[in-house]
Design a protein around this motif. Structure first.
Motif, PDB file in Angstrom:
ATOM      1  N   LEU A  45       6.067  32.095 -36.484  1.00 27.72           N
ATOM      2  CA  LEU A  45       6.382  30.977 -35.595  1.00 27.72           C
ATOM      3  C   LEU A  45       5.157  30.748 -34.731  1.00 27.72           C
ATOM      4  O   LEU A  45       4.740  31.630 -33.978  1.00 27.72           O
ATOM      5  CB  LEU A  45       7.601  31.306 -34.738  1.00 27.72           C
ATOM      6  N   VAL A  46       4.571  29.558 -34.837  1.00 22.65           N
ATOM      7  CA  VAL A  46       3.292  29.288 -34.172  1.00 22.65           C
ATOM      8  C   VAL A  46       3.420  28.098 -33.233  1.00 22.65           C
ATOM      9  O   VAL A  46       4.294  27.237 -33.392  1.00 22.65           O
ATOM     10  CB  VAL A  46       2.177  29.022 -35.202  1.00 22.65           C
ATOM     11  N   LEU A 119       4.146  29.045 -45.545  1.00 22.49           N
ATOM     12  CA  LEU A 119       3.507  28.421 -44.379  1.00 22.49           C
ATOM     13  C   LEU A 119       4.193  28.865 -43.092  1.00 22.49           C
ATOM     14  O   LEU A 119       5.369  29.230 -43.101  1.00 22.49           O
ATOM     15  CB  LEU A 119       3.585  26.891 -44.477  1.00 22.49           C
ATOM     16  N   PRO A 120       3.480  28.801 -41.962  1.00 23.38           N
ATOM     17  CA  PRO A 120       4.134  29.074 -40.682  1.00 23.38           C
ATOM     18  C   PRO A 120       5.030  27.906 -40.274  1.00 23.38           C
ATOM     19  O   PRO A 120       4.864  26.783 -40.757  1.00 23.38           O
ATOM     20  CB  PRO A 120       2.961  29.225 -39.718  1.00 23.38           C
ATOM     21  N   LEU A 121       5.944  28.192 -39.359  1.00 23.35           N
ATOM     22  CA  LEU A 121       6.816  27.172 -38.784  1.00 23.35           C
ATOM     23  C   LEU A 121       6.320  26.869 -37.377  1.00 23.35           C
ATOM     24  O   LEU A 121       6.080  27.785 -36.582  1.00 23.35           O
ATOM     25  CB  LEU A 121       8.260  27.668 -38.744  1.00 23.35           C
ATOM     26  N   LEU A 122       6.179  25.592 -37.066  1.00 20.46           N
ATOM     27  CA  LEU A 122       5.726  25.191 -35.734  1.00 20.46           C
ATOM     28  C   LEU A 122       6.888  25.254 -34.750  1.00 20.46           C
ATOM     29  O   LEU A 122       7.997  24.788 -35.043  1.00 20.46           O
ATOM     30  CB  LEU A 122       5.167  23.772 -35.787  1.00 20.46           C
ATOM     31  N   ASP A 123       6.639  25.826 -33.581  1.00 26.48           N
ATOM     32  CA  ASP A 123       7.660  25.918 -32.531  1.00 26.48           C
ATOM     33  C   ASP A 123       7.733  24.584 -31.805  1.00 26.48           C
ATOM     34  O   ASP A 123       7.301  24.447 -30.653  1.00 26.48           O
ATOM     35  CB  ASP A 123       7.325  27.053 -31.565  1.00 26.48           C
ATOM     36  N   ALA A 124       8.277  23.610 -32.496  1.00 26.26           N
ATOM     37  CA  ALA A 124       8.369  22.247 -31.976  1.00 26.26           C
ATOM     38  C   ALA A 124       9.243  21.441 -32.920  1.00 26.26           C
ATOM     39  O   ALA A 124       9.563  21.878 -34.025  1.00 26.26           O
ATOM     40  CB  ALA A 124       6.984  21.604 -31.873  1.00 26.26           C
ATOM     41  N   ASP A 125       9.638  20.257 -32.478  1.00 25.94           N
ATOM     42  CA  ASP A 125      10.317  19.314 -33.368  1.00 25.94           C
ATOM     43  C   ASP A 125      10.069  17.908 -32.831  1.00 25.94           C
ATOM     44  O   ASP A 125       9.341  17.721 -31.867  1.00 25.94           O
ATOM     45  CB  ASP A 125      11.809  19.628 -33.485  1.00 25.94           C
ATOM     46  N   GLY A 126      10.713  16.937 -33.466  1.00 22.71           N
ATOM     47  CA  GLY A 126      10.485  15.553 -33.087  1.00 22.71           C
ATOM     48  C   GLY A 126      11.591  14.943 -32.254  1.00 22.71           C
ATOM     49  O   GLY A 126      11.584  13.722 -32.035  1.00 22.71           O
ATOM     50  N   MET A 127      12.540  15.756 -31.755  1.00 13.97           N
ATOM     51  CA  MET A 127      13.667  15.177 -31.020  1.00 13.97           C
ATOM     52  C   MET A 127      14.121  16.019 -29.828  1.00 13.97           C
ATOM     53  O   MET A 127      14.565  15.472 -28.831  1.00 13.97           O
ATOM     54  CB  MET A 127      14.867  14.976 -31.956  1.00 13.97           C
ATOM     55  N   GLY A 128      14.105  17.341 -29.979  1.00 14.10           N
ATOM     56  CA  GLY A 128      14.726  18.197 -28.994  1.00 14.10           C
ATOM     57  C   GLY A 128      16.236  18.222 -29.131  1.00 14.10           C
ATOM     58  O   GLY A 128      16.941  18.774 -28.287  1.00 14.10           O
TER      59      GLY A 128
END
Length: 358
Positions: A45-46, A119-128
Protein backbone atom coordinates in the motif's frame (compact mmCIF):
# COMPACT_ATOMS: atom_id res chain seq x y z
CA UNK A 1 2.64 -1.11 4.69
CA UNK A 2 1.32 -4.23 3.02
CA UNK A 3 -2.24 -5.49 2.88
CA UNK A 4 -2.23 -9.01 4.28
CA UNK A 5 -5.03 -11.55 4.10
CA UNK A 6 -5.80 -10.78 7.76
CA UNK A 7 -6.54 -7.15 6.82
CA UNK A 8 -9.25 -8.03 4.29
CA UNK A 9 -12.20 -8.42 6.73
CA UNK A 10 -11.60 -4.98 8.29
CA UNK A 11 -11.11 -3.41 4.87
CA UNK A 12 -14.35 -4.98 3.66
CA UNK A 13 -16.31 -3.71 6.68
CA UNK A 14 -14.96 -0.21 6.20
CA UNK A 15 -15.62 -0.19 2.46
CA UNK A 16 -19.17 -1.38 3.06
CA UNK A 17 -19.76 1.63 5.32
CA UNK A 18 -18.15 4.06 2.85
CA UNK A 19 -20.16 2.50 0.02
CA UNK A 20 -23.35 4.26 1.23
CA UNK A 21 -25.28 1.27 -0.09
CA UNK A 22 -23.45 0.96 -3.41
CA UNK A 23 -20.13 -0.02 -4.91
CA UNK A 24 -21.10 -3.70 -5.01
CA UNK A 25 -21.44 -6.31 -2.28
CA UNK A 26 -18.18 -6.43 -0.31
CA UNK A 27 -18.43 -10.20 0.18
CA UNK A 28 -17.50 -10.95 -3.41
CA UNK A 29 -14.64 -8.44 -3.41
CA UNK A 30 -13.35 -9.75 -0.07
CA UNK A 31 -13.35 -13.36 -1.28
CA UNK A 32 -11.48 -12.37 -4.44
CA UNK A 33 -8.99 -10.25 -2.49
CA UNK A 34 -8.27 -12.97 0.07
CA UNK A 35 -7.75 -15.58 -2.62
CA UNK A 36 -5.47 -13.29 -4.65
CA UNK A 37 -3.32 -12.40 -1.63
CA UNK A 38 -2.96 -16.10 -0.77
CA UNK A 39 -1.93 -16.86 -4.34
CA UNK A 40 0.23 -13.85 -5.17
CA UNK A 41 1.31 -12.51 -1.77
CA UNK A 42 0.54 -9.34 0.21
CA UNK A 43 -0.11 -6.12 -1.70
CA UNK A 44 2.07 -3.06 -0.97
CA UNK A 45 0.00 0.00 0.00
CA UNK A 46 1.73 3.15 -1.23
CA UNK A 47 1.16 6.88 -1.16
CA UNK A 48 1.65 9.29 -4.03
CA UNK A 49 4.93 10.41 -2.48
CA UNK A 50 6.26 6.86 -2.95
CA UNK A 51 5.76 6.97 -6.73
CA UNK A 52 7.82 8.62 -9.46
CA UNK A 53 6.03 11.48 -11.20
CA UNK A 54 5.63 9.56 -14.46
CA UNK A 55 4.28 6.35 -12.87
CA UNK A 56 1.03 5.33 -14.56
CA UNK A 57 -1.83 4.85 -12.11
CA UNK A 58 -4.83 2.80 -13.24
CA UNK A 59 -8.08 3.57 -11.41
CA UNK A 60 -10.18 0.40 -11.58
CA UNK A 61 -13.80 -0.24 -10.66
CA UNK A 62 -16.72 -2.39 -11.53
CA UNK A 63 -19.43 -0.51 -13.39
CA UNK A 64 -23.07 -1.56 -13.51
CA UNK A 65 -25.94 -2.64 -11.32
CA UNK A 66 -24.77 -4.10 -7.97
CA UNK A 67 -27.49 -6.75 -8.12
CA UNK A 68 -25.89 -8.04 -11.35
CA UNK A 69 -22.22 -7.70 -10.36
CA UNK A 70 -22.88 -9.86 -7.28
CA UNK A 71 -23.60 -12.73 -9.70
CA UNK A 72 -21.17 -11.81 -12.53
CA UNK A 73 -17.93 -11.73 -10.53
CA UNK A 74 -14.83 -10.29 -12.15
CA UNK A 75 -11.82 -12.58 -12.25
CA UNK A 76 -8.14 -11.91 -12.96
CA UNK A 77 -8.53 -11.87 -16.75
CA UNK A 78 -10.36 -8.52 -16.91
CA UNK A 79 -7.69 -6.44 -15.12
CA UNK A 80 -4.96 -8.15 -17.12
CA UNK A 81 -6.71 -7.35 -20.39
CA UNK A 82 -7.16 -3.74 -19.30
CA UNK A 83 -3.51 -3.43 -18.20
CA UNK A 84 -2.34 -4.88 -21.53
CA UNK A 85 -4.47 -2.38 -23.45
CA UNK A 86 -3.14 0.52 -21.37
CA UNK A 87 0.45 -0.63 -21.99
CA UNK A 88 -0.33 -0.77 -25.71
CA UNK A 89 -1.78 2.75 -25.67
CA UNK A 90 0.90 4.40 -23.50
CA UNK A 91 3.91 2.38 -24.52
CA UNK A 92 4.72 1.46 -20.93
CA UNK A 93 3.06 -0.71 -18.29
CA UNK A 94 1.00 0.61 -15.36
CA UNK A 95 2.90 1.15 -12.12
CA UNK A 96 0.07 1.15 -9.58
CA UNK A 97 -3.61 0.34 -9.17
CA UNK A 98 -6.07 2.73 -7.52
CA UNK A 99 -9.67 2.18 -6.54
CA UNK A 100 -11.93 4.52 -8.47
CA UNK A 101 -14.28 4.44 -5.47
CA UNK A 102 -13.39 3.25 -1.99
CA UNK A 103 -16.99 2.24 -1.26
CA UNK A 104 -18.34 -1.29 -1.47
CA UNK A 105 -16.70 -4.09 -3.38
CA UNK A 106 -14.99 -1.49 -5.57
CA UNK A 107 -12.88 -0.60 -2.55
CA UNK A 108 -11.90 -4.18 -1.69
CA UNK A 109 -11.54 -5.84 -5.09
CA UNK A 110 -8.62 -3.59 -6.19
CA UNK A 111 -6.51 -5.56 -3.70
CA UNK A 112 -7.20 -8.63 -5.84
CA UNK A 113 -6.57 -6.76 -9.08
CA UNK A 114 -3.31 -5.27 -7.81
CA UNK A 115 -2.17 -8.70 -6.56
CA UNK A 116 -2.98 -10.31 -9.91
CA UNK A 117 -1.03 -7.61 -11.76
CA UNK A 118 1.88 -7.65 -9.31
CA UNK A 119 1.43 -3.93 -8.63
CA UNK A 120 1.11 -1.82 -5.48
CA UNK A 121 -2.23 -0.33 -4.45
CA UNK A 122 -2.41 3.44 -4.04
CA UNK A 123 -3.79 4.66 -0.70
CA UNK A 124 -6.31 6.90 -2.42
CA UNK A 125 -9.44 6.83 -4.55
CA UNK A 126 -11.53 9.12 -6.70
CA UNK A 127 -14.51 9.68 -4.40
CA UNK A 128 -13.93 9.05 -0.71
CA UNK A 129 -17.19 7.07 -0.90
CA UNK A 130 -19.21 5.51 -3.76
CA UNK A 131 -21.15 7.27 -6.53
CA UNK A 132 -23.10 5.67 -9.38
CA UNK A 133 -21.90 7.61 -12.44
CA UNK A 134 -18.55 7.63 -14.26
CA UNK A 135 -17.99 11.39 -14.16
CA UNK A 136 -18.63 11.56 -10.39
CA UNK A 137 -14.97 11.36 -9.45
CA UNK A 138 -12.51 13.82 -7.96
CA UNK A 139 -10.44 13.80 -11.17
CA UNK A 140 -13.40 15.26 -13.06
CA UNK A 141 -13.98 17.87 -10.36
CA UNK A 142 -10.26 18.75 -10.52
CA UNK A 143 -10.56 19.34 -14.27
CA UNK A 144 -8.47 16.45 -15.57
CA UNK A 145 -9.45 15.41 -19.11
CA UNK A 146 -11.75 12.37 -19.30
CA UNK A 147 -10.33 11.28 -22.64
CA UNK A 148 -9.82 7.55 -22.08
CA UNK A 149 -11.95 4.71 -20.74
CA UNK A 150 -10.92 1.06 -21.10
CA UNK A 151 -13.47 -1.63 -20.27
CA UNK A 152 -13.50 -5.42 -20.19
CA UNK A 153 -16.25 -7.91 -19.35
CA UNK A 154 -16.56 -11.54 -18.34
CA UNK A 155 -17.02 -12.55 -21.98
CA UNK A 156 -13.52 -11.28 -22.84
CA UNK A 157 -14.48 -8.12 -24.72
CA UNK A 158 -12.18 -5.09 -24.45
CA UNK A 159 -13.55 -1.68 -25.39
CA UNK A 160 -11.54 1.54 -25.56
CA UNK A 161 -13.54 4.76 -25.49
CA UNK A 162 -12.21 8.23 -26.29
CA UNK A 163 -14.92 10.52 -24.88
CA UNK A 164 -14.85 14.29 -25.32
CA UNK A 165 -15.66 14.93 -21.65
CA UNK A 166 -16.77 13.33 -18.40
CA UNK A 167 -20.47 13.38 -19.20
CA UNK A 168 -19.88 11.58 -22.48
CA UNK A 169 -17.67 9.06 -20.68
CA UNK A 170 -20.69 8.18 -18.51
CA UNK A 171 -23.08 7.87 -21.47
CA UNK A 172 -20.75 5.74 -23.57
CA UNK A 173 -19.40 3.58 -20.75
CA UNK A 174 -22.93 2.97 -19.46
CA UNK A 175 -24.05 1.84 -22.94
CA UNK A 176 -21.14 -0.60 -23.16
CA UNK A 177 -21.90 -1.81 -19.63
CA UNK A 178 -25.55 -2.49 -20.48
CA UNK A 179 -24.47 -4.37 -23.61
CA UNK A 180 -22.18 -6.47 -21.38
CA UNK A 181 -25.11 -7.52 -19.20
CA UNK A 182 -25.00 -4.49 -16.84
CA UNK A 183 -21.61 -5.43 -15.38
CA UNK A 184 -18.05 -4.72 -16.55
CA UNK A 185 -14.63 -3.75 -15.22
CA UNK A 186 -13.49 -0.25 -16.11
CA UNK A 187 -10.37 1.89 -16.03
CA UNK A 188 -11.02 5.60 -16.42
CA UNK A 189 -8.85 8.65 -15.85
CA UNK A 190 -5.60 6.74 -16.32
CA UNK A 191 -3.16 9.28 -14.89
CA UNK A 192 0.41 9.81 -13.77
CA UNK A 193 1.41 10.25 -10.15
CA UNK A 194 2.23 13.89 -10.90
CA UNK A 195 -1.25 14.63 -12.29
CA UNK A 196 -2.91 12.68 -9.45
CA UNK A 197 -1.60 15.07 -6.80
CA UNK A 198 -4.48 17.28 -5.75
CA UNK A 199 -6.89 15.37 -8.00
CA UNK A 200 -7.54 12.25 -5.90
CA UNK A 201 -8.78 11.69 -2.34
CA UNK A 202 -5.73 10.46 -0.45
CA UNK A 203 -5.60 8.10 2.54
CA UNK A 204 -8.92 6.41 1.91
CA UNK A 205 -7.71 2.79 2.01
CA UNK A 206 -6.24 3.46 5.44
CA UNK A 207 -9.47 5.22 6.38
CA UNK A 208 -11.53 2.18 5.38
CA UNK A 209 -9.28 -0.07 7.46
CA UNK A 210 -9.70 2.20 10.50
CA UNK A 211 -13.49 2.21 10.11
CA UNK A 212 -13.53 -1.57 9.77
CA UNK A 213 -11.44 -2.01 12.90
CA UNK A 214 -13.42 0.49 15.00
CA UNK A 215 -16.18 -1.97 15.93
CA UNK A 216 -13.93 -4.97 16.66
CA UNK A 217 -14.48 -5.97 20.29
CA UNK A 218 -16.57 -2.87 21.04
CA UNK A 219 -19.28 -3.28 23.69
CA UNK A 220 -21.48 -0.94 21.63
CA UNK A 221 -20.46 -1.41 17.97
CA UNK A 222 -23.01 1.12 16.69
CA UNK A 223 -21.75 3.91 18.94
CA UNK A 224 -18.13 3.00 18.20
CA UNK A 225 -18.84 3.29 14.48
CA UNK A 226 -20.76 6.54 14.88
CA UNK A 227 -17.88 8.09 16.78
CA UNK A 228 -15.26 6.87 14.30
CA UNK A 229 -17.25 8.42 11.44
CA UNK A 230 -18.29 11.57 13.28
CA UNK A 231 -21.78 10.68 12.06
CA UNK A 232 -25.30 11.86 12.86
CA UNK A 233 -27.82 9.13 13.71
CA UNK A 234 -30.86 9.84 11.56
CA UNK A 235 -33.17 7.06 12.78
CA UNK A 236 -33.20 3.63 14.37
CA UNK A 237 -36.03 1.36 13.34
CA UNK A 238 -37.44 -1.39 11.17
CA UNK A 239 -37.33 -1.59 7.39
CA UNK A 240 -40.99 -1.73 6.36
CA UNK A 241 -40.93 -1.24 2.59
CA UNK A 242 -38.39 -1.57 -0.23
CA UNK A 243 -39.08 -0.73 -3.87
CA UNK A 244 -36.15 -1.58 -6.11
CA UNK A 245 -35.65 -2.05 -9.84
CA UNK A 246 -32.67 -2.50 -12.18
CA UNK A 247 -32.81 -0.21 -15.20
CA UNK A 248 -30.26 1.48 -17.45
CA UNK A 249 -27.34 -0.14 -15.62
CA UNK A 250 -28.46 1.13 -12.19
CA UNK A 251 -30.44 -0.08 -9.21
CA UNK A 252 -33.08 2.56 -8.41
CA UNK A 253 -35.77 2.68 -5.76
CA UNK A 254 -36.84 3.77 -2.29
CA UNK A 255 -36.70 2.28 1.19
CA UNK A 256 -38.92 3.14 4.17
CA UNK A 257 -37.82 2.80 7.79
CA UNK A 258 -40.33 3.06 10.65
CA UNK A 259 -38.75 4.27 13.87
CA UNK A 260 -38.66 2.10 16.99
CA UNK A 261 -37.85 2.80 20.62
CA UNK A 262 -37.07 6.49 21.07
CA UNK A 263 -37.82 7.01 17.36
CA UNK A 264 -41.26 5.39 17.47
CA UNK A 265 -43.75 7.36 15.36
CA UNK A 266 -41.09 8.61 12.94
CA UNK A 267 -40.79 7.49 9.29
CA UNK A 268 -37.64 7.95 7.23
CA UNK A 269 -37.56 7.50 3.46
CA UNK A 270 -34.37 6.77 1.52
CA UNK A 271 -34.03 7.50 -2.20
CA UNK A 272 -31.67 5.08 -3.97
CA UNK A 273 -29.63 5.01 -7.18
CA UNK A 274 -27.12 2.26 -6.40
CA UNK A 275 -26.23 4.42 -3.38
CA UNK A 276 -28.39 6.08 -0.71
CA UNK A 277 -28.89 9.57 -2.10
CA UNK A 278 -31.41 11.44 0.02
CA UNK A 279 -32.97 10.78 3.44
CA UNK A 280 -36.24 12.57 4.23
CA UNK A 281 -38.76 12.68 7.05
CA UNK A 282 -42.23 14.07 6.33
CA UNK A 283 -40.84 15.42 3.06
CA UNK A 284 -38.04 17.37 4.77
CA UNK A 285 -34.43 16.37 4.03
CA UNK A 286 -32.28 15.01 6.85
CA UNK A 287 -29.22 14.31 4.67
CA UNK A 288 -28.38 14.34 0.98
CA UNK A 289 -25.59 13.70 -1.50
CA UNK A 290 -22.73 14.33 -1.65
CA UNK A 291 -22.74 13.67 2.13
CA UNK A 292 -22.64 9.99 3.05
CA UNK A 293 -25.76 8.08 4.16
CA UNK A 294 -25.34 4.47 5.27
CA UNK A 295 -27.76 1.85 6.59
CA UNK A 296 -26.24 -0.42 9.27
CA UNK A 297 -27.50 -3.30 11.37
CA UNK A 298 -28.47 -1.84 14.73
CA UNK A 299 -26.84 -4.63 16.74
CA UNK A 300 -23.63 -5.31 14.81
CA UNK A 301 -23.12 -1.98 12.98
CA UNK A 302 -22.44 -3.95 9.77
CA UNK A 303 -23.40 -1.91 6.71
CA UNK A 304 -26.15 -3.12 4.39
CA UNK A 305 -25.91 -2.54 0.63
CA UNK A 306 -29.00 -1.36 -1.25
CA UNK A 307 -29.41 -4.78 -2.89
CA UNK A 308 -29.42 -6.38 0.56
CA UNK A 309 -32.24 -4.31 2.06
CA UNK A 310 -35.09 -6.58 3.20
CA UNK A 311 -38.41 -6.14 4.98
CA UNK A 312 -38.13 -6.48 8.72
CA UNK A 313 -34.46 -5.67 9.12
CA UNK A 314 -33.61 -3.72 12.29
CA UNK A 315 -31.41 -0.90 11.11
CA UNK A 316 -29.93 2.46 11.96
CA UNK A 317 -29.27 5.16 9.37
CA UNK A 318 -26.08 7.19 9.83
CA UNK A 319 -24.96 10.25 7.87
CA UNK A 320 -21.73 12.26 7.93
CA UNK A 321 -19.87 14.91 5.90
CA UNK A 322 -18.27 14.18 2.54
CA UNK A 323 -14.75 15.16 1.49
CA UNK A 324 -14.55 18.96 1.15
CA UNK A 325 -13.99 18.79 -2.61
CA UNK A 326 -17.61 17.66 -3.07
CA UNK A 327 -18.83 20.82 -1.34
CA UNK A 328 -17.19 23.07 -3.92
CA UNK A 329 -19.28 24.53 -6.72
CA UNK A 330 -17.97 21.98 -9.23
CA UNK A 331 -18.37 19.17 -6.72
CA UNK A 332 -22.04 20.00 -6.08
CA UNK A 333 -22.70 20.46 -9.77
CA UNK A 334 -21.25 16.99 -10.35
CA UNK A 335 -22.73 15.01 -7.45
CA UNK A 336 -25.07 17.24 -5.49
CA UNK A 337 -28.80 16.54 -5.21
CA UNK A 338 -29.66 18.35 -8.45
CA UNK A 339 -27.20 16.16 -10.37
CA UNK A 340 -29.56 13.28 -9.54
CA UNK A 341 -32.74 15.15 -10.42
CA UNK A 342 -33.78 16.27 -6.93
CA UNK A 343 -35.08 19.82 -6.62
CA UNK A 344 -33.13 20.41 -3.43
CA UNK A 345 -30.63 23.07 -2.43
CA UNK A 346 -27.69 21.27 -0.87
CA UNK A 347 -27.44 21.64 2.89
CA UNK A 348 -24.60 20.02 4.89
CA UNK A 349 -25.72 17.14 7.10
CA UNK A 350 -24.33 18.77 10.23
CA UNK A 351 -26.33 21.96 9.55
CA UNK A 352 -29.51 19.95 9.02
CA UNK A 353 -28.88 18.15 12.31
CA UNK A 354 -28.34 21.44 14.15
CA UNK A 355 -31.59 22.84 12.77
CA UNK A 356 -33.47 19.67 13.74
CA UNK A 357 -32.18 19.48 17.29
CA UNK A 358 -31.95 23.20 17.94
Amino acid sequence: MRIEESDIPALARGCAVLGTGGGGDVRTGALAAARAVREHGPVPLVGLSDLDDDTLIVPLSGIGAPTVSHEMIHGEDEPRRIAAEIERLFGRPPGAVMSSEIGGSNGVAPVAWAAALGLPLLDADGMGRAFPEVQMVSMYVAGLPADLVVMSDVAGNVVTIRPVDGLWSERLARAVCVASGSSALMADYVLTAASARGAVVEGTVGRALAIGRATAGASDPLEALRQELGAVRLVTGKLTDVERRTTGGFVRGTATIEGTGADRGRTLTLELQNENLVATEDGAPLAMVPDLITVVDTETAAATQTEGLRYGQRVTVLAWPCDPLWRTGKGLETAGPRAFGYDLEYAPVEKLAEARHG
